[in-house]
Design an enzyme around this catalytic site. Structure first.
Site, PDB file in Angstrom:
ATOM      1  N   ASP A  43       0.859  -1.179   0.000  1.00 51.81           N
ATOM      2  CA  ASP A  43       0.000   0.000   0.000  1.00 51.81           C
ATOM      3  C   ASP A  43       0.895   1.229   0.000  1.00 51.81           C
ATOM      4  O   ASP A  43       2.056   1.157   0.426  1.00 51.81           O
ATOM      5  CB  ASP A  43      -0.912   0.009   1.233  1.00 51.81           C
ATOM      6  CG  ASP A  43      -2.171   0.823   1.015  1.00 51.81           C
ATOM      7  OD1 ASP A  43      -3.243   0.205   0.868  1.00 51.81           O
ATOM      8  OD2 ASP A  43      -2.086   2.068   0.977  1.00 51.81           O
ATOM      9  N   ASP A  69       4.195   3.021  -4.012  1.00 51.48           N
ATOM     10  CA  ASP A  69       3.379   3.909  -4.832  1.00 51.48           C
ATOM     11  C   ASP A  69       3.220   3.237  -6.186  1.00 51.48           C
ATOM     12  O   ASP A  69       4.181   3.138  -6.958  1.00 51.48           O
ATOM     13  CB  ASP A  69       4.055   5.268  -4.968  1.00 51.48           C
ATOM     14  CG  ASP A  69       3.292   6.245  -5.843  1.00 51.48           C
ATOM     15  OD1 ASP A  69       2.246   5.856  -6.433  1.00 51.48           O
ATOM     16  OD2 ASP A  69       3.746   7.395  -5.957  1.00 51.48           O
ATOM     17  N   TYR A 162     -11.883   7.399 -13.487  1.00 51.64           N
ATOM     18  CA  TYR A 162     -12.080   6.135 -12.759  1.00 51.64           C
ATOM     19  C   TYR A 162     -12.762   5.124 -13.660  1.00 51.64           C
ATOM     20  O   TYR A 162     -12.346   3.962 -13.760  1.00 51.64           O
ATOM     21  CB  TYR A 162     -12.904   6.395 -11.489  1.00 51.64           C
ATOM     22  CG  TYR A 162     -13.109   5.169 -10.637  1.00 51.64           C
ATOM     23  CD1 TYR A 162     -12.153   4.794  -9.695  1.00 51.64           C
ATOM     24  CD2 TYR A 162     -14.258   4.399 -10.768  1.00 51.64           C
ATOM     25  CE1 TYR A 162     -12.340   3.667  -8.906  1.00 51.64           C
ATOM     26  CE2 TYR A 162     -14.446   3.274  -9.986  1.00 51.64           C
ATOM     27  CZ  TYR A 162     -13.480   2.923  -9.048  1.00 51.64           C
ATOM     28  OH  TYR A 162     -13.661   1.805  -8.264  1.00 51.64           O
ATOM     29  N   LYS A 166     -11.243   1.496 -14.930  1.00 49.81           N
ATOM     30  CA  LYS A 166     -11.902   0.235 -14.563  1.00 49.81           C
ATOM     31  C   LYS A 166     -12.416  -0.500 -15.790  1.00 49.81           C
ATOM     32  O   LYS A 166     -12.417  -1.724 -15.846  1.00 49.81           O
ATOM     33  CB  LYS A 166     -13.028   0.485 -13.552  1.00 49.81           C
ATOM     34  CG  LYS A 166     -12.506   0.901 -12.176  1.00 49.81           C
ATOM     35  CD  LYS A 166     -11.587  -0.156 -11.599  1.00 49.81           C
ATOM     36  CE  LYS A 166     -11.128   0.173 -10.195  1.00 49.81           C
ATOM     37  NZ  LYS A 166     -10.338  -0.890  -9.578  1.00 49.81           N
TER      38      LYS A 166
END
Length: 170
Positions: A43, A69, A162, A166
């Site tokens: 993470d 990252d 986004y 996706k």
């Protein structure tokens, strides 16, 4: 699949879970830990990631945290190589990490949101797979799980970076 069958299939396997400091990644890491996997959790948020690693370790799981990252391509390769060295290989890769930057195409921050969204939500999937592939090919039953979203099935207002990312994962 029943948990007992799942547990038998991953017990002792080395699994990488990205985005494991919270949310679905954290839940996924805990399910894998309960099933007996050896975990490399990743993470960008170091403090909650270390806390999650401590929580999982306290339950008796072999776990190591890697602050990463996913927008940093070279760092991905380095982290995956380190996991393979630390654990002696990689059996499972779960690409789960995500960010939610909803920016209408005419907003001032669209360009920044677009670039970061695609880097983390789409390009990082390909980069982690490419970095892990040499190790996965050596595994007995390797698995790659790419987490997408129903958002990728149809655009919603303001979510274009986004949604695009996706959709690319799907």
């Amino acid at each position: 699949m029943a948990l007992s069958k799942f547990s038998r299939s991953i017990k002792g396997k080395v699994a990488i879970v990205t985005g494991a400091a919270s949310g679905m990644g954290q839940a996924t890491a805990r399910v894998f830990a309960d099933a007996g996997a050896r975990l490399a959790i990743m993470d960008i948020n170091a403090e909650p990631l270390e806390a999650e690693a401590a929580h999982i370790a306290a339950a008796g799981c072999d776990v190591k945290a890697y602050t990463l990252d996913l927008a940093d391509g070279p760092a991905i390769k380095t982290a995956i190589e380190q996991v393979a060295e630390d654990f002696g290989g990689i059996d499972i890769l779960v690409n789960n990490a995500g960010i939610s930057l909803f920016s209408p195409i005419d907003s001032d921050n669209f360009e920044e949101s677009w670039n970061l969204s695609l880097a983390v939500l789409l390009t990082a999937h390909a980069r982690t797979i490419r970095a892990a592939l040499p190790y996965l090919r050596k595994a007995e039953h390797p698995r790659i799980v790419n987490i997408a979203s129903t958002e990728g099935l149809g655009a919603t207002a303001g979510g274009s970076p986004y949604t695009a990312a996706k959709t690319g994962v799907i």
